[in-house]
Motif scaffolding. Structure first.
Motif, PDB file in Angstrom:
ATOM      1  N   ILE A  66       9.236   2.977 -11.818  1.00 27.14           N
ATOM      2  CA  ILE A  66      10.244   2.308 -11.039  1.00 27.14           C
ATOM      3  C   ILE A  66       9.712   1.976  -9.751  1.00 27.14           C
ATOM      4  CG2 ILE A  66      12.387   2.928  -9.462  1.00 27.14           C
ATOM      5  CD1 ILE A  66      13.406   4.596 -11.951  1.00 27.14           C
ATOM      6  N   ALA A  67       8.726   2.760  -9.163  1.00 30.59           N
ATOM      7  CA  ALA A  67       7.992   2.251  -7.877  1.00 30.59           C
ATOM      8  C   ALA A  67       7.179   1.149  -8.179  1.00 30.59           C
ATOM      9  CB  ALA A  67       7.099   3.411  -7.263  1.00 30.59           C
ATOM     10  N   LEU A  86       1.804   6.327  -7.197  1.00 35.62           N
ATOM     11  CA  LEU A  86       0.646   7.384  -7.449  1.00 35.62           C
ATOM     12  C   LEU A  86       1.212   8.931  -7.152  1.00 35.62           C
ATOM     13  CD1 LEU A  86      -2.397   5.813  -5.960  1.00 35.62           C
ATOM     14  CD2 LEU A  86      -1.786   5.860  -8.354  1.00 35.62           C
ATOM     15  N   LYS A  87       2.028   9.297  -6.304  1.00 38.53           N
ATOM     16  CA  LYS A  87       2.220  10.737  -6.024  1.00 38.53           C
ATOM     17  C   LYS A  87       3.708  11.100  -6.926  1.00 38.53           C
ATOM     18  CE  LYS A  87      -0.120  10.841  -1.542  1.00 38.53           C
ATOM     19  NZ  LYS A  87      -0.132  11.303  -0.370  1.00 38.53           N
ATOM     20  N   ALA A  88       4.346  10.023  -7.619  1.00 37.88           N
ATOM     21  CA  ALA A  88       5.501  10.149  -8.077  1.00 37.88           C
ATOM     22  C   ALA A  88       5.381  11.420  -9.065  1.00 37.88           C
ATOM     23  CB  ALA A  88       6.064   9.105  -8.919  1.00 37.88           C
ATOM     24  N   THR A 143       0.908  -1.209  -0.015  1.00 32.19           N
ATOM     25  CA  THR A 143       0.016  -0.083  -0.065  1.00 32.19           C
ATOM     26  C   THR A 143       0.912   1.147   0.109  1.00 32.19           C
ATOM     27  OG1 THR A 143      -1.775  -1.114   1.120  1.00 32.19           O
ATOM     28  CG2 THR A 143      -1.836   1.209   1.178  1.00 32.19           C
ATOM     29  N   VAL A 144       1.903   1.225   0.742  1.00 30.29           N
ATOM     30  CA  VAL A 144       2.957   2.493   0.966  1.00 30.29           C
ATOM     31  C   VAL A 144       3.590   2.492  -0.376  1.00 30.29           C
ATOM     32  CG1 VAL A 144       4.732   3.568   2.003  1.00 30.29           C
ATOM     33  CG2 VAL A 144       3.068   2.126   3.473  1.00 30.29           C
ATOM     34  N   ALA A 145       3.868   1.474  -1.171  1.00 30.69           N
ATOM     35  CA  ALA A 145       4.647   1.649  -2.270  1.00 30.69           C
ATOM     36  C   ALA A 145       3.636   2.008  -3.407  1.00 30.69           C
ATOM     37  CB  ALA A 145       5.366   0.074  -2.752  1.00 30.69           C
ATOM     38  N   LEU A 146       2.456   1.728  -3.608  1.00 31.06           N
ATOM     39  CA  LEU A 146       1.565   2.207  -4.382  1.00 31.06           C
ATOM     40  C   LEU A 146       1.181   3.666  -4.234  1.00 31.06           C
ATOM     41  CD1 LEU A 146      -1.098  -0.667  -4.619  1.00 31.06           C
ATOM     42  CD2 LEU A 146       0.405  -0.092  -6.450  1.00 31.06           C
TER      43      LEU A 146
END
Length: 453
Positions: free
Chosen positions: A317-318, A307-309, A300-303
């Motif tokens: 990359i994320a 999304l905010k990149a 969840t944190v990675a998504l």
């Protein structure tokens, strides 16, 4: 409150949220490492004590690899991604060359019928694991800037990716090939590639996997034993049956740390591919659910970071980092529980192995770097003050520095029906000065209009 101050307060809190996400990823990674070390010590102690007489041998070697991986991850988190991506192409070719070197007789080391390792002193390295972070970077660079590349460059990089997958598949290593192929496919899907091309690529991968299974006899036997492991409980289904025994004997709360019985010569390779079975036996159903919740929080944190990149390359990359870390963990759990065919795929940051550990820490560092760059971009956006355009007011004159503005006439003095004629101030002309304007001796390109006095 002023509107600009209110917007600044909102930007301040959003920046703090970004910093919180970067810290969360860092602490979640350290917690993952701690859980992995605890489980590895319990799973590898009987085997290391029986083989070399030192039960903590694998534990000590894992700590060494963790230190090396943390140094690499720290360098990535402290440097911009554009600097890291400059080495992605070179690293990809170096890892591809090492994978090809495993097929050279005398260089590659064969373990359990597969030639996937190269000797590095007293240790073995697996080039296919080291390839994963470079594959993420280069594929995100290609698909994130797809419209900037020419068709020849696109086909060149797609051919290089296909060559990497083929070299891993020939080792043979079907599980790593499938994980890398799925990661490339999901990165291309997230970049917005047409569905027709994606379906064609997925079909090609399925056909390649079927050909590999039909050619390699042991892969075909693993698929058959996966469908009914109890029919071959003493042969091809032995690993899966013992894994199910370990998970089932854990019960609700588990047998306790270090009290598992299946690792005492019954469960094979319990400190690498089937380390989740040891974890489930000693920590039970509650511990397994907590581990799944931990993976859900991490993903969840990675998504959220993806999304905010701020750029499409960072977003891809994320996504690739999340797929490799969480997706590979879920595949390992599926293999241990019998939900997927038996494959030699390690659990990231938990299974023993220097190549897997360094690759996982580098991937986690890339994910943290994406969050930090978005945080730094928000800080720059908050500190920059917008330039307000000067309004044009018809009938107004530009005011000089130090000149007081003229006050408008009051309503009492205004006469709406009549014009106000202000007399011009009298000109002061000295009698001894000639009133005729002096003309310059220099030639004038454009004739100027001379105002009469």
């Amino acid at each position: 409150m002023n509107l600009n101050r209110f917007a600044g307060v909102i930007n301040f809190f959003s920046v703090r949220d970004w910093a919180l996400e970067a810290r969360l990823l860092r602490w979640l990674t350290m917690l993952w490492l701690f859980i992995g070390l605890v489980v590895l010590f319990s799973a590898s102690f009987p085997v290391a004590d029986a083989e070399v007489g030192d039960g903590a041998r694998y534990f000590k070697a894992q700590i060494l690899w963790i230190l090396v991986g943390l140094l690499m991850s720290r360098w990535i988190t402290r440097n911009p991604l554009r600097l890291v991506m400059q080495f992605s192409g070179l690293g990809l070719f170096v890892c591809l060359g090492l994978i090809v070197a495993t097929h050279i007789p005398g260089l590659g080391v064969t373990v359990n019928g597969a030639t996937r390792w190269l000797p590095l002193g007293p240790f073995l390295i697996q080039p296919s694991e080291l390839l994963k972070p470079f594959l993420i970077l280069q594929s995100a660079r290609l698909f994130g800037r797809w419209h900037r590349f020419r068709n020849t460059m696109r086909w060149l990089w797609l051919g290089i990716f296909a060559l990497c997958l083929l070299a891993i598949l020939v080792q043979p290593n079907l599980s790593t090939t499938a994980v890398c192929g799925i990661t490339l496919w999901l990165i291309a899907w997230a970049s917005g590639r047409p569905y027709g091309q994606l379906m064609m690529t997925a079909g090609t991968g399925v056909v390649a996997a079927l050909l590999s299974i039909s050619i390699k006899a042991y892969q075909r036997e693993r698929i058959i034993s996966f469908l009914d492991p109890w029919a071959q409980a003493s042969d091809n289904g032995y690993q899966l049956v013992q894994s199910l025994y370990a998970i089932g004997s854990g019960g609700l709360w588990g047998t306790g740390f270090g009290m598992g019985q299946q690792k005492l010569g019954y469960l094979p390779i319990q400190y690498t591919d089937f380390i989740f079975s040891v974890y489930a036996e000693e920590f039970g159903f509650i511990g397994a659910v907590m581990l799944l919740l931990f993976l859900a929080v991490f993903s969840t944190v990675a998504l959220l970071v993806a999304l905010k990149a701020k750029s499409s390359v960072n977003r891809l990359i994320a996504i690739g980092c999340m797929v490799l870390l969480v997706g590979q963990s879920l595949i390992n759990i599926g293999v241990a529980t019998g939900s997927l065919p038996t494959t030699g795929l390690p659990f990231p940051m938990m299974s023993y192995g220097g190549s897997s550990m360094m690759s996982s820490l580098v991937i986690a560092g890339l994910l943290i770097r994406v969050a930090r760059e978005a945080h730094e971009a928000d800080i720059v956006a908050m500190t920059e003050q917008p330039i307000r355009p000067r309004r044009y007011r018809p009938g107004s004159r530009r005011r000089r520095h130090g000149q007081q503005p003229q006050t408008a006439p009051t309503k009492a003095k205004q006469i709406p029906d009549k014009r106000i004629f202000r007399p011009r101030p009298p000109t002061r002309i000295h009698p001894e000065v000639n009133t005729k304007p002096k003309l310059s001796s220099k030639p004038i390109r454009k004739r100027k209009r001379i105002r009469s006095i």
